[in-house]
Write an enzyme that holds these catalytic residues in place. Structure first.
Site, mmCIF file in Angstrom:
data_model
loop_
_atom_site.group_PDB
_atom_site.id
_atom_site.type_symbol
_atom_site.label_atom_id
_atom_site.label_comp_id
_atom_site.label_asym_id
_atom_site.label_seq_id
_atom_site.Cartn_x
_atom_site.Cartn_y
_atom_site.Cartn_z
ATOM 1 N N HIS A 163 40.436 62.426 64.187
ATOM 2 C CA HIS A 163 40.897 61.485 63.157
ATOM 3 C C HIS A 163 39.773 61.002 62.241
ATOM 4 O O HIS A 163 39.592 59.804 62.021
ATOM 5 C CB HIS A 163 41.591 60.293 63.804
ATOM 6 C CG HIS A 163 43.014 60.573 64.183
ATOM 7 N ND1 HIS A 163 43.966 60.960 63.263
ATOM 8 C CD2 HIS A 163 43.641 60.546 65.394
ATOM 9 C CE1 HIS A 163 45.123 61.148 63.885
ATOM 10 N NE2 HIS A 163 44.946 60.913 65.171
ATOM 11 N N ASN A 222 49.957 66.996 64.132
ATOM 12 C CA ASN A 222 50.973 66.417 63.252
ATOM 13 C C ASN A 222 50.370 65.784 62.002
ATOM 14 O O ASN A 222 51.070 65.530 61.023
ATOM 15 C CB ASN A 222 51.809 65.383 64.008
ATOM 16 C CG ASN A 222 51.016 64.163 64.420
ATOM 17 O OD1 ASN A 222 49.979 64.275 65.068
ATOM 18 N ND2 ASN A 222 51.472 62.988 64.052
ATOM 19 N N HIS A 223 49.050 65.550 61.986
ATOM 20 C CA HIS A 223 48.405 65.000 60.792
ATOM 21 C C HIS A 223 47.891 66.092 59.861
ATOM 22 O O HIS A 223 47.435 65.775 58.758
ATOM 23 C CB HIS A 223 47.260 64.065 61.184
ATOM 24 C CG HIS A 223 47.722 62.681 61.508
ATOM 25 N ND1 HIS A 223 47.639 61.642 60.623
ATOM 26 C CD2 HIS A 223 48.307 62.181 62.619
ATOM 27 C CE1 HIS A 223 48.130 60.543 61.178
ATOM 28 N NE2 HIS A 223 48.551 60.846 62.390
ATOM 29 N N SER A 638 42.277 61.013 42.061
ATOM 30 C CA SER A 638 41.100 60.427 41.426
ATOM 31 C C SER A 638 41.036 58.928 41.614
ATOM 32 O O SER A 638 40.037 58.304 41.285
ATOM 33 C CB SER A 638 41.126 60.752 39.930
ATOM 34 O OG SER A 638 42.259 60.149 39.311
ATOM 35 N N GLU A 645 52.549 58.489 33.656
ATOM 36 C CA GLU A 645 52.996 58.637 35.045
ATOM 37 C C GLU A 645 53.555 57.325 35.576
ATOM 38 O O GLU A 645 54.567 57.297 36.279
ATOM 39 C CB GLU A 645 51.828 59.115 35.909
ATOM 40 C CG GLU A 645 51.417 60.548 35.628
ATOM 41 C CD GLU A 645 50.129 60.924 36.333
ATOM 42 O OE1 GLU A 645 49.951 62.119 36.620
ATOM 43 O OE2 GLU A 645 49.287 60.029 36.584
ATOM 44 N N ASP A 674 46.773 46.628 32.897
ATOM 45 C CA ASP A 674 45.535 47.392 32.708
ATOM 46 C C ASP A 674 44.417 46.406 32.357
ATOM 47 O O ASP A 674 44.000 46.275 31.210
ATOM 48 C CB ASP A 674 45.719 48.429 31.602
ATOM 49 C CG ASP A 674 44.470 49.286 31.393
ATOM 50 O OD1 ASP A 674 43.650 49.356 32.333
ATOM 51 O OD2 ASP A 674 44.329 49.852 30.304
ATOM 52 N N ASN A 676 41.170 46.159 32.867
ATOM 53 C CA ASN A 676 39.896 46.579 32.271
ATOM 54 C C ASN A 676 40.080 47.415 31.007
ATOM 55 O O ASN A 676 39.106 47.901 30.432
ATOM 56 C CB ASN A 676 39.058 47.361 33.285
ATOM 57 C CG ASN A 676 39.817 48.559 33.840
ATOM 58 O OD1 ASN A 676 40.907 48.886 33.370
ATOM 59 N ND2 ASN A 676 39.239 49.197 34.847
ATOM 60 N N GLU A 685 45.501 47.305 40.436
ATOM 61 C CA GLU A 685 46.382 47.024 39.314
ATOM 62 C C GLU A 685 47.819 47.436 39.638
ATOM 63 O O GLU A 685 48.776 46.799 39.196
ATOM 64 C CB GLU A 685 45.883 47.766 38.070
ATOM 65 C CG GLU A 685 44.552 47.240 37.542
ATOM 66 C CD GLU A 685 43.959 48.119 36.456
ATOM 67 O OE1 GLU A 685 43.138 47.610 35.674
ATOM 68 O OE2 GLU A 685 44.303 49.318 36.409
#
Length: 697
Positions: A163, A222-223, A638, A645, A674, A676, A685
């Site tokens: 893990h 399972n992971h 990222s 989106e 938003d 910044n 955010e």
């Protein structure tokens, strides 16, 4: 003196018994919360499935977005994946000072990686993608069940869940030695998630796998699953530029991991467990790469393949089925092209013959599920499918059930086999199921992982099932030991236990004996803190449950009713009456003012004065789900999502959650959160957006 000795002995035994009881209660809390999170993941998956079925895109733009959003778990064809990976086009800058890989790999490369990761260095994305590319090619040639023999090495070392805890892997190698021609390893799945260094662990294991392919064996856990990874954030933020490619390659590599390992034909190593329907013959022939996520069975695709499967078995019939639905036309292996031209025109007849043969080849490819875009090599699974085409075919549902049970199941002391409702997947299997399975396949015992054990290992089912868990300090520092097991030609297990923690290493043996209370107290405090968060997250439901026992509307209930109500809401299966002293202040009349108690919980969790308790409760209850949703939207991992989106996603959710928001309202919301003003939304955010939208109604 004798009486004094007896009194001291009695006191000590009571003291040890209390410590053991506290330890067990703490363990139950941690484990119940962990399994509850796994249930939430399956519920979230069902939620998305419902959305996909119910939501109708209003435009082609929305339809394209939803397709992109949920296609990340789909498999690529061979040529497409090669083009998508394209590691050769990635340049390594001269300023890069980390480890470098060249293929074929050598032991020196593995040593360089270990040293680099110990110094907190990272491997460049080009080398990661190249390593995944080579690993995938190797795994595709492996059978579903790997076979290991102790004749070629003195012993085989079996490790359980890691893990993402790299320190545990380093400690295993330090104590037991690195993989080599004389030292074989089996790593039994769950290499990733929860820990912070999952990527490093996989890079190390894949490197040793390619250097010593006969001595290093990896089972799928399972992971190693696309949908589970979304919840726990594996690989998130590792490479903002090439993160999407790396994650997609990992998804594909995971689905090629073998499902089990068999030592000397006598010891079967699987990640989770078995069921009363587990069939090793079927498992050997399942096309394992089709199951990128075991949590997601493609029922629509299954329904489209069903006529093909029936056609192979000779069961397909034209006309209508029992429900009156029009049946799919029967697939025939006889030529269905236009009538054959006269043999007098040899050129025309030759063209017709080639076309007919090609059509039949294409039909056979579809029947055995082989893509035309992958003619360059046959995998183990496809060769088995071709070989066994004359035998009865299993449905995708049956194949999925076999893998699900293998990766998600747990043993239980009772007889029989039943659904594993605690985890939400797999089953519970009893000693009778184990005995029948071992007898059927002439096995001595099973080795599995999947469950954290306080000592790192545990026997059950008359020592026929061994659980091995290699991630120490899994819940909290001092909560458990890690362990690995070594098997020689006699197949007698020898265990090595450890704790990969600097504080634990610094304690002398005397200190460990004198201060166990401090360790238990620290672990216990962490467990109850997590439990209080869980209680606070269900404040509204708890109030409703308490009021059902408060008929006179006094604001008070008995402590017994408190325990019953809490369990009815949280459903964690905990001994609430035993845990009550740690959660509820003692009262003289045996009654609890439940509103005051809930206010105290809110005060503990409230981190900012301006956030209302009701809103904070919703965020606490949904934070894990929100993180998963955020990662689904953030397709390149990222840590940021674009305005478009975000806008499309809130349209999707509001249609299901009955939150009325116009396009202008969503645009205003996007701009307002938003903070910044960088044109993207990070997770903090995103949480704020959820809080604001919750206030809109």
């Amino acid at each position: 003196a004798f009486k004094a000795a007896v009194l001291i002995q009695q006191w000590y035994r009571r003291h040890v018994a209390r410590l053991e009881m506290r330890r067990r209660c703490t363990w139950r809390i941690f484990q119940s919360i962990e399994y509850s999170c796994e249930q939430d993941q399956i519920k979230l998956h069902n939620f998305f499935s419902y959305l996909m079925d119910q939501f109708t895109p209003s435009s082609s733009k929305e339809r394209d977005f939803i397709s992109r959003m949920f296609i990340s778990g789909e498999s690529y064809k061979e040529a497409e994946l090669e083009k998508y990976c394209d590691y050769e086009s990635i340049e390594v800058p001269d300023s890069y000072t980390g480890p470098r890989l060249s293929f074929p790999l050598l032991p020196d490369h593995a040593t360089a990686l270990l040293e680099a990761f110990q110094q907190k260095q990272q491997l460049h994305a080009r080398y990661v993608l190249n390593l995944l590319h080579e690993t995938r090619k190797h795994l595709k040639q492996l059978p579903n069940i790997s076979h290991v023999s102790t004749c070629y090495s003195e012993e085989v070392t079996v490790c359980g869940d890691l893990h993402g805890q790299l320190d545990d892997l380093f400690l295993i190698f330090y104590k037991n030695g690195l993989p080599s021609p004389s030292k074989s390893y089996v790593f039994n799945g769950d290499f990733v998630d929860r820990g912070k260094q999952s990527l490093e662990i996989l890079v190390i294991l894949f490197t040793f796998l390619l250097i010593y392919p006969k001595e290093v064996h990896l089972n799928r856990g399972n992971h190693e699953d696309h949908m589970v990874n979304l919840r726990y954030g594996f690989c998130a933020g590792q490479s903002t530029v090439h993160g999407k490619k790396i994650l997609r390659m990992f998804q594909n590599v995971f689905c090629w991991l073998p499902l089990a390992t068999l030592i000397d034909q006598k010891v079967l190593i699987i990640h989770g467990g078995i069921s009363d329907t587990t069939d090793l013959d079927m498992l050997e022939k399942i096309p394992r790469d089709k199951f990128i996520s075991v949590l997601r069975l493609k029922r629509r695709k299954e329904s489209s393949r069903k006529p093909e499967v029936q056609a192979i078995n000779g069961e397909s019939k034209s006309g209508t089925d029992a429900a009156g639905n029009e049946a799919a036309p029967r697939l025939s292996l006889q030529p269905q092209s236009a009538q054959a031209p006269s043999t007098a025109n040899r050129l025309e007849f030759s063209r017709w013959l080639r076309q007919t043969v090609q059509e039949q080849i294409d039909t056979c490819r579809r029947l055995v599920d082989i893509s035309e875009s992958e003619p360059e090599e046959l995998t183990y699974s496809s060769m088995v499918s071709l070989k066994e085409v004359d035998e009865p075919c299993w449905t995708r549902q049956e194949e999925w059930k076999q893998i699900l049970d293998l990766l998600w199941s747990d043993p239980m002391p009772q007889e029989g086999c039943r659904e594993n409702k605690v985890r939400g997947g797999g089953c519970y299997f009893g000693p009778d199921v184990t005995e029948k399975f071992l007898e059927k396949y002439s096995l001595q015992f099973l080795i599995r992982s999947h469950e954290c054990k306080q000592e790192g290992y545990e026997f059950c089912h008359n020592r026929k099932v061994l659980t091995i868990f290699s991630a120490s300090n899994y819940y909290e520092i001092g909560s458990n030991r890690g362990a690995y097991v070594k098997l020689g030609p006699d197949l007698i297990p020898h265990f090595v236990q450890y704790q990969a923690n600097k504080t634990a290493h610094m304690l002398t043996m005397t200190q460990r004996q004198v201060f166990p209370v401090a360790v238990i107290s620290r672990v216990e405090e962490s467990a109850f803190r997590a439990l209080r968060e869980k209680l606070f997250a269900h404040t509204s439901a708890l109030i409703s449950a308490f009021r059902s026992y408060d008929g006179d509307n006094t604001g008070k209930i008995t402590l017994s009713n408190w325990a019953t109500a809490v369990e009815s809401v949280l459903r964690l299966g905990l001994p609430w009456r035993m845990l009550r002293p740690q959660l509820v202040r003692s009262t003289e009349d045996g009654m609890l003012e439940y509103k005051s108690w809930l206010d105290d919980l809110a005060m503990e969790q409230r981190s900012q004065e301006h956030i209302q308790s009701s809103l904070l409760e919703v965020i606490y209850r949904n934070r894990s789900n929100l993180e998963t949703i955020f990662r689904i939207i953030d397709r390149d991992h990222s840590g940021l999502i674009s305005f478009e989106e975000f806008q499309q996603t809130w349209k999707l959710f509001s249609s299901h959650m009955n939150i009325e928001l116009t396009d202008d309202g969503i645009n205003d919301l996007v701009r307002s959160i938003d903070f910044n003003k960088d044109g993207n939304i990070d997770f903090n955010e995103f949480l704020e957006a959820f809080r604001l939208v919750k206030q809109c109604p």
